[in-house]
Write a protein that holds these residues in place. Structure first.
Motif, PDB file in Angstrom:
ATOM      1  N   ALA A  20       0.819  -1.222   0.000  1.00  0.00           N
ATOM      2  CA  ALA A  20       0.000   0.000   0.000  1.00  0.00           C
ATOM      3  C   ALA A  20       0.848   1.264   0.000  1.00  0.00           C
ATOM      4  N   GLY A  21       2.135   1.139   0.290  1.00  0.00           N
ATOM      5  CA  GLY A  21       3.015   2.305   0.270  1.00  0.00           C
ATOM      6  C   GLY A  21       2.604   3.345   1.288  1.00  0.00           C
ATOM      7  N   ASP A  22       2.550   4.616   0.859  1.00  0.00           N
ATOM      8  CA  ASP A  22       2.235   5.694   1.801  1.00  0.00           C
ATOM      9  C   ASP A  22       0.733   5.921   1.980  1.00  0.00           C
ATOM     10  N   LYS A  23      -0.074   5.002   1.480  1.00  0.00           N
ATOM     11  CA  LYS A  23      -1.527   5.155   1.652  1.00  0.00           C
ATOM     12  C   LYS A  23      -1.956   4.805   3.076  1.00  0.00           C
ATOM     13  N   VAL A  24      -1.143   4.013   3.783  1.00  0.00           N
ATOM     14  CA  VAL A  24      -1.464   3.648   5.166  1.00  0.00           C
ATOM     15  C   VAL A  24      -0.185   3.698   5.992  1.00  0.00           C
ATOM     16  N   GLU A  25      -0.345   3.625   7.298  1.00  0.00           N
ATOM     17  CA  GLU A  25       0.787   3.502   8.203  1.00  0.00           C
ATOM     18  C   GLU A  25       0.794   2.091   8.806  1.00  0.00           C
ATOM     19  N   ASN A  26       1.967   1.597   9.062  1.00  0.00           N
ATOM     20  CA  ASN A  26       2.139   0.250   9.594  1.00  0.00           C
ATOM     21  C   ASN A  26       2.360   0.296  11.105  1.00  0.00           C
ATOM     22  N   ILE A  27       1.536  -0.460  11.837  1.00  0.00           N
ATOM     23  CA  ILE A  27       1.726  -0.598  13.281  1.00  0.00           C
ATOM     24  C   ILE A  27       2.061  -2.064  13.556  1.00  0.00           C
ATOM     25  N   PRO A  28       3.344  -2.407  13.597  1.00  0.00           N
ATOM     26  CA  PRO A  28       3.682  -3.800  13.900  1.00  0.00           C
ATOM     27  C   PRO A  28       3.352  -4.128  15.355  1.00  0.00           C
ATOM     28  N   PHE A  29       3.040  -5.391  15.625  1.00  0.00           N
ATOM     29  CA  PHE A  29       2.765  -5.776  17.010  1.00  0.00           C
ATOM     30  C   PHE A  29       3.329  -7.169  17.250  1.00  0.00           C
ATOM     31  N   PRO A  30       4.004  -7.365  18.381  1.00  0.00           N
ATOM     32  CA  PRO A  30       4.706  -8.635  18.625  1.00  0.00           C
ATOM     33  C   PRO A  30       3.783  -9.827  18.721  1.00  0.00           C
ATOM     34  N   GLU A  31       2.522  -9.604  19.108  1.00  0.00           N
ATOM     35  CA  GLU A  31       1.585 -10.733  19.242  1.00  0.00           C
ATOM     36  C   GLU A  31       1.313 -11.423  17.907  1.00  0.00           C
ATOM     37  N   ALA A  32       1.644 -10.764  16.797  1.00  0.00           N
ATOM     38  CA  ALA A  32       1.411 -11.361  15.477  1.00  0.00           C
ATOM     39  C   ALA A  32       2.169 -12.668  15.305  1.00  0.00           C
ATOM     40  N   ALA A  33       3.256 -12.841  16.045  1.00  0.00           N
ATOM     41  CA  ALA A  33       4.040 -14.072  15.942  1.00  0.00           C
ATOM     42  C   ALA A  33       3.263 -15.294  16.413  1.00  0.00           C
ATOM     43  N   GLU A  34       2.129 -15.067  17.076  1.00  0.00           N
ATOM     44  CA  GLU A  34       1.298 -16.183  17.535  1.00  0.00           C
ATOM     45  C   GLU A  34       0.583 -16.883  16.382  1.00  0.00           C
ATOM     46  N   ALA A  35       0.525 -16.235  15.218  1.00  0.00           N
ATOM     47  CA  ALA A  35      -0.234 -16.807  14.097  1.00  0.00           C
ATOM     48  C   ALA A  35       0.495 -16.523  12.784  1.00  0.00           C
ATOM     49  N   VAL A  36       1.405 -17.401  12.437  1.00  0.00           N
ATOM     50  CA  VAL A  36       2.139 -17.280  11.178  1.00  0.00           C
ATOM     51  C   VAL A  36       1.461 -18.161  10.138  1.00  0.00           C
ATOM     52  N   ASN A  37       1.003 -17.554   9.051  1.00  0.00           N
ATOM     53  CA  ASN A  37       0.328 -18.314   8.006  1.00  0.00           C
ATOM     54  C   ASN A  37       1.322 -18.882   7.005  1.00  0.00           C
ATOM     55  N   SER A  38       1.180 -20.165   6.699  1.00  0.00           N
ATOM     56  CA  SER A  38       1.974 -20.806   5.649  1.00  0.00           C
ATOM     57  C   SER A  38       1.178 -20.806   4.350  1.00  0.00           C
ATOM     58  N   TYR A  39       1.859 -20.542   3.227  1.00  0.00           N
ATOM     59  CA  TYR A  39       1.221 -20.450   1.915  1.00  0.00           C
ATOM     60  C   TYR A  39       1.604 -21.674   1.064  1.00  0.00           C
ATOM     61  N   PRO A  40       0.653 -22.582   0.801  1.00  0.00           N
ATOM     62  CA  PRO A  40       0.938 -23.707  -0.097  1.00  0.00           C
ATOM     63  C   PRO A  40       0.461 -23.405  -1.520  1.00  0.00           C
ATOM     64  N   ILE A  41       1.100 -24.066  -2.482  1.00  0.00           N
ATOM     65  CA  ILE A  41       0.688 -23.955  -3.885  1.00  0.00           C
ATOM     66  C   ILE A  41       0.678 -25.357  -4.470  1.00  0.00           C
ATOM     67  N   ALA A  42      -0.265 -25.613  -5.379  1.00  0.00           N
ATOM     68  CA  ALA A  42      -0.361 -26.950  -5.974  1.00  0.00           C
ATOM     69  C   ALA A  42      -0.981 -26.870  -7.356  1.00  0.00           C
ATOM     70  N   ALA A  43      -0.645 -27.860  -8.187  1.00  0.00           N
ATOM     71  CA  ALA A  43      -1.331 -28.033  -9.471  1.00  0.00           C
ATOM     72  C   ALA A  43      -2.687 -28.671  -9.205  1.00  0.00           C
ATOM     73  N   LEU A  44      -3.655 -28.328 -10.039  1.00  0.00           N
ATOM     74  CA  LEU A  44      -4.999 -28.870  -9.866  1.00  0.00           C
ATOM     75  C   LEU A  44      -5.223 -30.053 -10.812  1.00  0.00           C
ATOM     76  N   ALA A  45      -5.996 -31.010 -10.327  1.00  0.00           N
ATOM     77  CA  ALA A  45      -6.204 -32.228 -11.103  1.00  0.00           C
ATOM     78  C   ALA A  45      -6.888 -31.950 -12.438  1.00  0.00           C
ATOM     79  N   GLY A  46      -7.645 -30.879 -12.506  1.00  0.00           N
ATOM     80  CA  GLY A  46      -8.362 -30.576 -13.742  1.00  0.00           C
ATOM     81  C   GLY A  46      -7.530 -29.847 -14.773  1.00  0.00           C
ATOM     82  N   SER A  47      -6.270 -29.564 -14.472  1.00  0.00           N
ATOM     83  CA  SER A  47      -5.428 -28.821 -15.413  1.00  0.00           C
ATOM     84  C   SER A  47      -5.211 -29.613 -16.686  1.00  0.00           C
TER      85      SER A  47
END
Length: 262
Positions: free
Chosen positions: A203-230
């Motif tokens: 978002a660049g300068d459109k918003v301000e970032n407020i980091p917070f240490p509690e975010a480490a409680e929920a780290v999302n993993s991103y998986p990717i896969a080919a689909l059977a219908g491809s």
């Protein structure tokens, strides 16, 4: 490349809109892109918009004649659309839960690869008029907080953080994608929004970032896969390899993603 921002569309609507592309997914004789007639359809989490747009452009440059169409929306919406028959070659999710739904339904071709991680940040409008400085401030009376809905990965992460902090969030709005949350912060409709670190950066300068240490409680993993219908297996495999390659990891790191495992 073409970009479809599919957030908020009903599954059936998207399936119909993409149905006309289904016939062009087959690779031409002699290899994808060889005759300039190949296409690749990627369904990707909304938080990947910036990095996957860049990766799609790189792929098209590396494989002349192959057009990549990327549809961005909440991971849960995309998984539902794939389950209902929407034609796609690749699915990149912002969590493992929605990928597991497709795997359990037999809709994947091969094992998912975890290619990135992401954590939450608080986005506030420029000037931070509500004076938000911490995760605890989000529960302050009168604060207009916007989050993703719980079924969306960013909403599930927000709920996890709140539960582990022993607090309750009361958002004025719950959105179906992280980009919708960010849009409400940028427009001033919200005092604060829980989005990913990568969204704040994009978002660049459109918003301000407020980091917070509690975010480490929920780290999302991103998986990717080919689909059977491809019907374009060669291009699908090549795109997965690009995302996992050194070049792909560099693109994702510039957007703020953490490393994956493959």
């Amino acid at each position: 490349m073409r970009v479809n921002v599919a957030a908020g569309l009903a599954a059936a609507t998207l399936a119909v809109s993409l149905a006309g592309c289904a016939g062009s997914n087959a690779a031409p004789a002699g290899g994808y892109g060889a005759a300039g007639e190949s296409s690749l359809t990627v369904f990707a989490a909304a938080s990947l918009k910036s990095s996957f747009t860049e990766l799609a452009d790189i792929f098209e440059a590396q494989h002349p004649g192959t057009e990549v169409t990327v549809s961005f929306a909440g991971s849960s919406d995309l998984a539902s659309q794939i389950s209902q028959g929407a034609p796609a070659d690749v699915f990149a999710s912002a969590d493992t839960r929605n990928m597991a739904k497709l795997e359990d339904a037999g809709l994947l071709a091969g094992e998912p690869r975890t290619f990135a991680t992401n954590t939450l940040a608080i986005a506030v409008p420029q000037g931070n008029p509500a004076r938000i400085g911490s995760f605890a401030d989000l529960t302050r009376a009168g604060t207009r907080l916007v989050t993703c809905a719980r079924q969306v990965p960013c909403g599930a992460a927000a709920a996890t953080v709140a539960e582990r902090q022993g607090t309750v969030l009361s958002p004025v709005s719950e959105e179906n994608s992280v980009t919708d949350v960010l849009g409400k912060v940028i427009s001033g409709e919200a005092d604060a929004g829980l989005v990913y670190v990568t969204d704040v950066r994009s978002a660049g300068d459109k918003v301000e970032n407020i980091p917070f240490p509690e975010a480490a409680e929920a780290v999302n993993s991103y998986p990717i896969a080919a689909l059977a219908g491809s019907r374009n297996n060669a291009a699908t495999g090549a795109f997965l390899d690009l995302v996992s390659s050194h070049e792909g990891r560099q693109v994702l790191a510039r957007a703020g993603f953490g490393p994956g495992t493959k």
